[in-house]
Design a protein around this motif. Structure first.
Motif, PDB file in Angstrom:
ATOM      1  N   ALA A 128      -7.760   0.553   5.813  1.00  0.00           N
ATOM      2  CA  ALA A 128      -9.135   0.841   6.235  1.00  0.00           C
ATOM      3  C   ALA A 128      -9.290   2.272   6.727  1.00  0.00           C
ATOM      4  CB  ALA A 128      -9.566  -0.142   7.319  1.00  0.00           C
ATOM      5  N   GLN A 129      -8.181   2.899   7.128  1.00  0.00           N
ATOM      6  CA  GLN A 129      -8.234   4.282   7.618  1.00  0.00           C
ATOM      7  C   GLN A 129      -8.137   5.303   6.494  1.00  0.00           C
ATOM      8  OE1 GLN A 129      -8.948   4.707  10.857  1.00  0.00           O
ATOM      9  NE2 GLN A 129      -8.931   2.473  10.913  1.00  0.00           N
ATOM     10  N   GLN A 130      -7.789   4.856   5.294  1.00  0.00           N
ATOM     11  CA  GLN A 130      -7.620   5.784   4.173  1.00  0.00           C
ATOM     12  C   GLN A 130      -8.976   6.172   3.582  1.00  0.00           C
ATOM     13  OE1 GLN A 130      -4.565   7.036   3.484  1.00  0.00           O
ATOM     14  NE2 GLN A 130      -3.999   5.781   5.258  1.00  0.00           N
ATOM     15  N   PRO A 131      -9.140   7.418   3.158  1.00  0.00           N
ATOM     16  CA  PRO A 131     -10.433   7.842   2.589  1.00  0.00           C
ATOM     17  C   PRO A 131     -10.737   7.185   1.242  1.00  0.00           C
ATOM     18  CG  PRO A 131      -8.808   9.602   2.404  1.00  0.00           C
ATOM     19  CD  PRO A 131      -8.182   8.547   3.265  1.00  0.00           C
ATOM     20  N   LEU A 132      -9.704   6.942   0.441  1.00  0.00           N
ATOM     21  CA  LEU A 132      -9.835   6.277  -0.865  1.00  0.00           C
ATOM     22  C   LEU A 132     -11.000   6.861  -1.686  1.00  0.00           C
ATOM     23  CD1 LEU A 132      -9.241   2.571   0.256  1.00  0.00           C
ATOM     24  CD2 LEU A 132      -7.612   4.115  -0.819  1.00  0.00           C
ATOM     25  N   PRO A 133     -10.971   8.155  -1.985  1.00  0.00           N
ATOM     26  CA  PRO A 133     -12.055   8.741  -2.781  1.00  0.00           C
ATOM     27  C   PRO A 133     -12.138   8.170  -4.192  1.00  0.00           C
ATOM     28  CG  PRO A 133     -10.226  10.287  -2.565  1.00  0.00           C
ATOM     29  CD  PRO A 133      -9.938   9.148  -1.637  1.00  0.00           C
ATOM     30  N   GLY A 134     -11.022   7.592  -4.676  1.00  0.00           N
ATOM     31  CA  GLY A 134     -11.044   6.972  -5.999  1.00  0.00           C
ATOM     32  C   GLY A 134     -11.537   5.541  -5.982  1.00  0.00           C
ATOM     33  N   ASN A 135     -11.968   5.061  -4.789  1.00  0.00           N
ATOM     34  CA  ASN A 135     -12.592   3.752  -4.631  1.00  0.00           C
ATOM     35  C   ASN A 135     -11.672   2.608  -5.069  1.00  0.00           C
ATOM     36  OD1 ASN A 135     -15.347   4.513  -3.597  1.00  0.00           O
ATOM     37  ND2 ASN A 135     -15.237   5.791  -5.435  1.00  0.00           N
ATOM     38  N   VAL A 136     -12.207   1.593  -5.731  1.00  0.00           N
ATOM     39  CA  VAL A 136     -11.420   0.393  -6.019  1.00  0.00           C
ATOM     40  C   VAL A 136     -10.264   0.712  -6.965  1.00  0.00           C
ATOM     41  CG1 VAL A 136     -11.491  -1.956  -6.948  1.00  0.00           C
ATOM     42  CG2 VAL A 136     -13.429  -1.076  -5.643  1.00  0.00           C
ATOM     43  N   ARG A 137     -10.471   1.649  -7.888  1.00  0.00           N
ATOM     44  CA  ARG A 137      -9.387   2.012  -8.799  1.00  0.00           C
ATOM     45  C   ARG A 137      -8.214   2.619  -8.026  1.00  0.00           C
ATOM     46  NH1 ARG A 137     -11.969   5.161 -12.017  1.00  0.00           N
ATOM     47  NH2 ARG A 137     -12.482   3.647 -13.604  1.00  0.00           N
ATOM     48  N   GLU A 138      -8.511   3.469  -7.057  1.00  0.00           N
ATOM     49  CA  GLU A 138      -7.445   4.051  -6.250  1.00  0.00           C
ATOM     50  C   GLU A 138      -6.776   2.995  -5.378  1.00  0.00           C
ATOM     51  OE1 GLU A 138      -6.669   7.501  -2.853  1.00  0.00           O
ATOM     52  OE2 GLU A 138      -8.612   7.378  -3.870  1.00  0.00           O
ATOM     53  N   LEU A 139      -7.573   2.072  -4.842  1.00  0.00           N
ATOM     54  CA  LEU A 139      -7.004   0.991  -4.027  1.00  0.00           C
ATOM     55  C   LEU A 139      -6.030   0.152  -4.854  1.00  0.00           C
ATOM     56  CD1 LEU A 139      -6.976  -0.699  -1.401  1.00  0.00           C
ATOM     57  CD2 LEU A 139      -8.912  -1.993  -2.345  1.00  0.00           C
ATOM     58  N   GLU A 140      -6.413  -0.166  -6.089  1.00  0.00           N
ATOM     59  CA  GLU A 140      -5.525  -0.949  -6.949  1.00  0.00           C
ATOM     60  C   GLU A 140      -4.241  -0.176  -7.229  1.00  0.00           C
ATOM     61  OE1 GLU A 140      -5.645  -3.433 -11.170  1.00  0.00           O
ATOM     62  OE2 GLU A 140      -7.189  -1.937 -10.741  1.00  0.00           O
ATOM     63  N   ASN A 141      -4.361   1.124  -7.492  1.00  0.00           N
ATOM     64  CA  ASN A 141      -3.193   1.953  -7.747  1.00  0.00           C
ATOM     65  C   ASN A 141      -2.261   1.965  -6.539  1.00  0.00           C
ATOM     66  OD1 ASN A 141      -1.745   4.704  -7.751  1.00  0.00           O
ATOM     67  ND2 ASN A 141      -2.552   4.589  -9.840  1.00  0.00           N
ATOM     68  N   LEU A 142      -2.842   2.065  -5.360  1.00  0.00           N
ATOM     69  CA  LEU A 142      -2.075   2.100  -4.119  1.00  0.00           C
ATOM     70  C   LEU A 142      -1.354   0.779  -3.888  1.00  0.00           C
ATOM     71  CD1 LEU A 142      -1.370   3.657  -1.530  1.00  0.00           C
ATOM     72  CD2 LEU A 142      -3.501   2.813  -0.538  1.00  0.00           C
ATOM     73  N   LEU A 143      -2.058  -0.340  -4.094  1.00  0.00           N
ATOM     74  CA  LEU A 143      -1.442  -1.657  -3.906  1.00  0.00           C
ATOM     75  C   LEU A 143      -0.345  -1.908  -4.932  1.00  0.00           C
ATOM     76  CD1 LEU A 143      -4.630  -3.801  -3.143  1.00  0.00           C
ATOM     77  CD2 LEU A 143      -2.857  -3.102  -1.523  1.00  0.00           C
ATOM     78  N   HIS A 144      -0.536  -1.412  -6.134  1.00  0.00           N
ATOM     79  CA  HIS A 144       0.478  -1.578  -7.176  1.00  0.00           C
ATOM     80  C   HIS A 144       1.773  -0.880  -6.763  1.00  0.00           C
ATOM     81  CE1 HIS A 144       1.942  -2.489 -11.144  1.00  0.00           C
ATOM     82  NE2 HIS A 144       0.758  -2.943 -11.524  1.00  0.00           N
ATOM     83  N   ARG A 145       1.659   0.347  -6.258  1.00  0.00           N
ATOM     84  CA  ARG A 145       2.847   1.056  -5.804  1.00  0.00           C
ATOM     85  C   ARG A 145       3.477   0.366  -4.596  1.00  0.00           C
ATOM     86  NH1 ARG A 145      -0.408   5.337  -6.463  1.00  0.00           N
ATOM     87  NH2 ARG A 145      -0.622   5.676  -4.225  1.00  0.00           N
ATOM     88  N   ALA A 146       2.638  -0.098  -3.670  1.00  0.00           N
ATOM     89  CA  ALA A 146       3.148  -0.754  -2.468  1.00  0.00           C
ATOM     90  C   ALA A 146       3.922  -2.011  -2.828  1.00  0.00           C
ATOM     91  CB  ALA A 146       1.994  -1.093  -1.530  1.00  0.00           C
ATOM     92  N   ALA A 147       3.407  -2.782  -3.793  1.00  0.00           N
ATOM     93  CA  ALA A 147       4.099  -4.004  -4.208  1.00  0.00           C
ATOM     94  C   ALA A 147       5.437  -3.679  -4.849  1.00  0.00           C
ATOM     95  CB  ALA A 147       3.217  -4.788  -5.181  1.00  0.00           C
ATOM     96  N   ALA A 148       5.491  -2.573  -5.607  1.00  0.00           N
ATOM     97  CA  ALA A 148       6.735  -2.206  -6.279  1.00  0.00           C
ATOM     98  C   ALA A 148       7.764  -1.653  -5.300  1.00  0.00           C
ATOM     99  CB  ALA A 148       6.448  -1.179  -7.369  1.00  0.00           C
ATOM    100  N   LEU A 149       7.297  -0.969  -4.245  1.00  0.00           N
ATOM    101  CA  LEU A 149       8.214  -0.309  -3.311  1.00  0.00           C
ATOM    102  C   LEU A 149       8.587  -1.172  -2.111  1.00  0.00           C
ATOM    103  CD1 LEU A 149       6.550   3.237  -3.301  1.00  0.00           C
ATOM    104  CD2 LEU A 149       8.687   2.586  -4.427  1.00  0.00           C
ATOM    105  N   SER A 150       7.908  -2.297  -1.927  1.00  0.00           N
ATOM    106  CA  SER A 150       8.161  -3.127  -0.743  1.00  0.00           C
ATOM    107  C   SER A 150       9.447  -3.922  -0.886  1.00  0.00           C
ATOM    108  CB  SER A 150       6.987  -4.084  -0.514  1.00  0.00           C
ATOM    109  OG  SER A 150       5.812  -3.366  -0.222  1.00  0.00           O
ATOM    110  N   ASP A 151      10.149  -4.108   0.232  1.00  0.00           N
ATOM    111  CA  ASP A 151      11.339  -4.973   0.286  1.00  0.00           C
ATOM    112  C   ASP A 151      10.898  -6.337   0.793  1.00  0.00           C
ATOM    113  OD1 ASP A 151      13.045  -2.891  -0.478  1.00  0.00           O
ATOM    114  OD2 ASP A 151      13.152  -2.161   1.592  1.00  0.00           O
ATOM    115  N   GLY A 152      11.186  -7.363   0.016  1.00  0.00           N
ATOM    116  CA  GLY A 152      10.780  -8.704   0.422  1.00  0.00           C
ATOM    117  C   GLY A 152       9.349  -8.974   0.004  1.00  0.00           C
TER     118      GLY A 152
END
Length: 496
Positions: free
Chosen positions: A367-391
């Protein structure tokens, strides 16, 4: 003038105070097999509508006792199912927009081309018969139409229950049944195509094709063939007949994404196709009638483009009859939990992994991120987070640090590299440059480099800042030999 016909014949009401024109319209429609009734005044036309239902109402804009728009507004107030076509000798873009926004199926300017007249009436009857049943509502009461299963599913894919999103969904439900063109405006990544698909699904054309065209991705030399089709042998490489986007969308919806990137010469050809509802394939000697609804989208300010001469005013009025504005993510932060849940579910399904757990702390961080790319950027961010997360618990910090969309402060932006271009010496005040082209190239290069540095070498964002299309900025970057730091190519992330 009226003529008995089979009970199943479509019924048309013509309201016009000029006897000669009224007779011409009646004869034209009678030859098409329609049943025709006529009225010379607003009140006479309204009385006939009260007496019996029609399929189509054709009304002049100016009548002796009022305006044709008043008849249209009365029909809208009672939610009558007839499709209304407005005709006027005082044709102007403003009148057309006013009529279409009031609920008209279409408008025609006098003197009317009879071929176009027949085509518009036929399209209105087709939509009328595929839409709301003709049976009158009990006691004239308004009945609110509920979306079908497919339409509701399309609306549900637009995730979010915030006030801005509910307004968008409500507007889609209201305007879907109309034939009026819709312009979807919004920043990159706000879901403009999702909105267009929902418009299509909620309309009577939902069973027809939905054809998407990215106007900024087609080489200018191929635009006409892509839009209107081509005959075998019409140009080098045309080894067979091919249909264009208009033919492919017959009976459905044609979605013109990034309409602001369309070159001016093609804009005039598109305008004619929309007005005439006919297209001519390259190499053909005849025009083919097309029945499509136009929905367009842009992240640009088309009104400003009209003012600067980059976009045709008449085409703008034709496309921007109904405007649908997609809210940016920063204006609907309350939708973040539902959006993250939906996006993570899709990511998990695609990758065959369990759905990651989204903690309140991660939601707060997002919620603190500016996310200028809107939902597309949010999806990109979550995709990376899911790939980089442990567990199974989602970890967002690593994804944020690896984000290619992270803004680069201008002071920290590395200098751009380029193929050597001999800089032209700046002329002294009042002097003329000794090499005008080299001087202009140097000025253009400095502006482009600055825009690229300030956007982290995101070509789409830089193009938006400079009022260019993605195609235009790519050409300029290549011509001037500008490269990102390390010799890597600037990216196009954020393209709508």
């Amino acid at each position: 003038m009226s003529q008995p016909s089979a009970p199943s014949a479509p019924q048309v009401l013509v309201v016009d105070d000029e006897p000669d024109l009224r007779t011409l319209y009646e004869l034209t429609l009678l030859r098409e097999g329609y049943r025709v009734d006529a009225a010379a005044t607003l009140e006479d036309g309204w009385q006939q509508l009260q007496d019996r239902p029609f399929d189509v109402v054709i009304t002049d804009m100016r009548l002796p006792d009022g305006m044709g728009l008043e008849l249209l507004q009365r029909m809208q107030a009672q939610q009558r199912p007839e499709r209304c076509i407005v005709m006027t000798a005082y044709g102007s873009a403003e009148n057309a927009v006013e009529a279409l926004k009031a609920g008209a199926f279409d408008y025609l300017t006098k003197p009317v081309d009879l071929r176009q007249f027949r085509n518009v009436v036929a399209s209105a009857i087709l939509e009328r018969n595929n839409g709301t049943p003709r049976a009158p509502r009990p006691n004239g009461a308004a009945m609110k139409e509920r979306p079908s299963g497919a339409a509701q599913s399309a609306l549900d894919r637009m995730v979010g229950q915030s006030a801005p999103m509910l307004q968008v969904k409500d507007r889609i439900s209201k305007v879907a049944r109309s034939m009026a063109p819709v312009l979807v405006r919004g920043e990159s990544g706000t879901g403009k195509e999702l909105a267009a698909r929902a418009l299509h699904a909620c309309s009577h054309r939902g069973e027809g094709p939905f054809v998407t065209v990215n106007c900024g991705a087609i080489p200018e030399s191929l635009l006409e063939a892509e839009f209107f089709g081509a005959r075998k042998g019409s140009y080098t490489g045309a080894t067979a007949d091919r249909e264009g986007y208009f033919q492919a969308a017959q009976g459905g919806t044609l979605f013109l994404d990034e309409i602001g990137d369309l070159p001016l010469p093609m804009q005039s050809k598109l305008l004619r196709a929309i007005q005439e509802r006919q297209v001519r394939a390259i190499g053909s000697t005849q025009e083919d009638a097309v029945d499509v609804r136009i929905v367009s989208a842009t992240h640009r300010d088309l009104a400003a483009d009209v003012a600067s001469g980059r976009f045709r005013q008449d085409l703008y009025y034709r496309l921007n009859v109904i405007e649908l504005v997609m809210p940016p993510l920063r204006e609907r932060r309350e939708d973040l939990p539902a959006l993250c849940e939906a996006l993570l579910g899709r990511i998990a399904q695609d990758s065959g992994m369990p759905v990651p757990v989204l903690s309140p702390a991660v939601l707060d961080e997002l919620a603190q991120q500016p996310l200028p790319g809107n939902v597309r950027e949010l999806e990109n961010l979550l995709h990376r987070a899911a790939a980089l997360s442990d567990g199974q618990v989602l970890q967002i910090d690593a994804a944020l640090s690896a984000s290619p969309e992270s803004p680069v402060p201008p002071s920290a932006a590395p200098a751009a590299t380029a193929a050597p271009i001999a800089p032209a010496p700046a002329p002294a005040a009042g002097d003329m440059p000794s090499d005008l082209q080299a001087y202009l190239d140097q000025q253009e290069r400095e502006i482009l480099v600055r825009a690229l540095q300030e956007t982290g070498f995101n070509r789409t964002a830089a193009a938006q800042r400079l009022g260019l299309s993605l195609r235009q900025i790519r050409y300029r970057i290549a011509r001037l030999g500008i490269a990102a730091p390390g010799g890597e190519e600037a990216n196009d992330n954020g393209a709508a």
